[in-house]
Scaffold this motif. Structure first.
Motif, PDB file in Angstrom:
ATOM      1  N   LYS A 111       0.807   5.177  -2.724  1.00 29.79           N
ATOM      2  CA  LYS A 111       0.428   6.506  -2.223  1.00 29.79           C
ATOM      3  C   LYS A 111       0.831   7.644  -3.157  1.00 29.79           C
ATOM      4  CE  LYS A 111      -0.645   5.211   2.192  1.00 29.79           C
ATOM      5  NZ  LYS A 111      -2.043   4.828   2.358  1.00 29.79           N
ATOM      6  N   THR A 112       1.905   7.439  -3.909  1.00 28.45           N
ATOM      7  CA  THR A 112       2.387   8.547  -4.752  1.00 28.45           C
ATOM      8  C   THR A 112       1.837   8.478  -6.177  1.00 28.45           C
ATOM      9  OG1 THR A 112       4.332   7.228  -5.304  1.00 28.45           O
ATOM     10  CG2 THR A 112       4.565   8.808  -3.493  1.00 28.45           C
ATOM     11  N   GLU A 123       0.812  -1.208   0.000  1.00 29.96           N
ATOM     12  CA  GLU A 123       0.000   0.000   0.000  1.00 29.96           C
ATOM     13  C   GLU A 123       0.851   1.267   0.000  1.00 29.96           C
ATOM     14  OE1 GLU A 123      -2.811   0.131   3.173  1.00 29.96           O
ATOM     15  OE2 GLU A 123      -3.821   1.885   2.345  1.00 29.96           O
ATOM     16  N   GLN A 124       1.954   1.222   0.733  1.00 31.61           N
ATOM     17  CA  GLN A 124       2.805   2.416   0.816  1.00 31.61           C
ATOM     18  C   GLN A 124       3.242   2.895  -0.572  1.00 31.61           C
ATOM     19  OE1 GLN A 124       3.167   4.063   3.519  1.00 31.61           O
ATOM     20  NE2 GLN A 124       4.512   5.602   2.594  1.00 31.61           N
TER      21      GLN A 124
END
Ligand SMILES: Nc1ccn([C@@H]2O[C@@H]3COP(=O)(O)O[C@H]3[C@H]2O)c(=O)n1
Length: 249
Positions: free
Chosen positions: A103-104, A99-100
């Protein structure tokens, strides 16, 4: 369909080179598949970057995503210049995990993230895309992609070790873009989420593919070695990836 190799090297781009990125074009769609280091500059050789319809990412390893940030900046600037509608973010289809990393992928109005799972099915213009999880990475998903348009099929194998289940996904493909990370001399004794050129050719032959593009190569490999070690594939043409190579189906 037409495939253009924008980058194929791993783990880093050789001089003037680029890590994985492929442009797939039909009458109705221009798709960028993976976006490695150096891919954006190669994309501009073939089309204005603001004409892309979608970016698809197989996984989040650096050699496959390194140019995503500069693509986002580029699209933002082209929106400011009025060359791309300000309300038309580029869709980025990419794994939902980790998931991290997701984010971008939505950035201002330039790009919007859409999560992929193995069951995902996309229709982009006249291209139907489906996905298969590969044997790659440390628990995080990597997806191979099957593109079908105008009666032709291209399978992009992404990064994939010998544990991938290809049945019902790659069989009979008009073109299999398959990684061959290793030559015989540097193939690790224990599989590590990658194939050798020899294994790629055996795989394509076993699944009745009609042509083979061997990719994800170290930039120092000799093309003659790659083609020589792909000898098991005899069902059709074999290509060793190089920047700018185009294959029309
Ligand atoms: N034993 C290893 C480990 C890694 N590699 C290269 O490093 C890259 C890391 O990202 P990748 O996309 O998984 O591809 C790997 C190989 O090119 C490699 O060639 N041999």
């Amino acid at each position: 369909m037409r495939v253009t190799v924008l980058g194929y090297q791993s783990p880093y781009p050789g001089p003037g080179g680029a890590t994985p990125g492929y442009l797939i074009e039909t009458n109705e769609a221009k798709l960028l598949v993976d976006c490695g280091s150096g891919v954006l500059s190669q994309l501009g050789v073939h089309m204005p970057i603001y004409e892309l319809d979608a970016l698809l990412l197989s996984h989040y390893h650096h050699d496959h995503v390194a140019d995503v940030g500069v693509l986002q900046y580029g699209l933002m600037v082209h929106q400011l210049f009025g060359q791309r509608p300000a309300d038309k973010p580029l869709p980025i289809y990419a794994p939902a995990l980790p998931e991290q990393q997701t984010k971008t992928l939505t950035y201002r109005d330039a790009t919007r993230f859409f999560p992929l799972e193995e069951q995902s099915q996309l229709v982009i213009g006249d291209v139907h895309v489906s996905f298969r999880r590969t044997d790659h990475g440390d628990g995080d998903p990597c997806y191979a992609m099957r593109f079908v348009a105008n009666g032709k099929t291209i399978v992009y194998g992404a990064d994939s070790g010998p544990g991938t289940n290809w049945r019902g996904f790659v069989d009979g493909a008009d073109l299999f873009i398959c990684e061959g990370t290793y030559l015989d001399h540097n193939r690790p004794k224990t599989p590590n989420g990658h194939l050798s050129v020899r294994q790629a050719a055996e795989l394509a032959q076993a699944h009745d593919c009609r042509s083979l593009l061997v990719t994800h190569l170290f930039h120092g490999y000799e093309e003659s070695d790659v083609l020589g070690q792909a000898e098991a594939f005899v069902a059709g043409p074999v290509h060793a990836a190089r920047i700018g190579l185009q294959i029309v189906l």
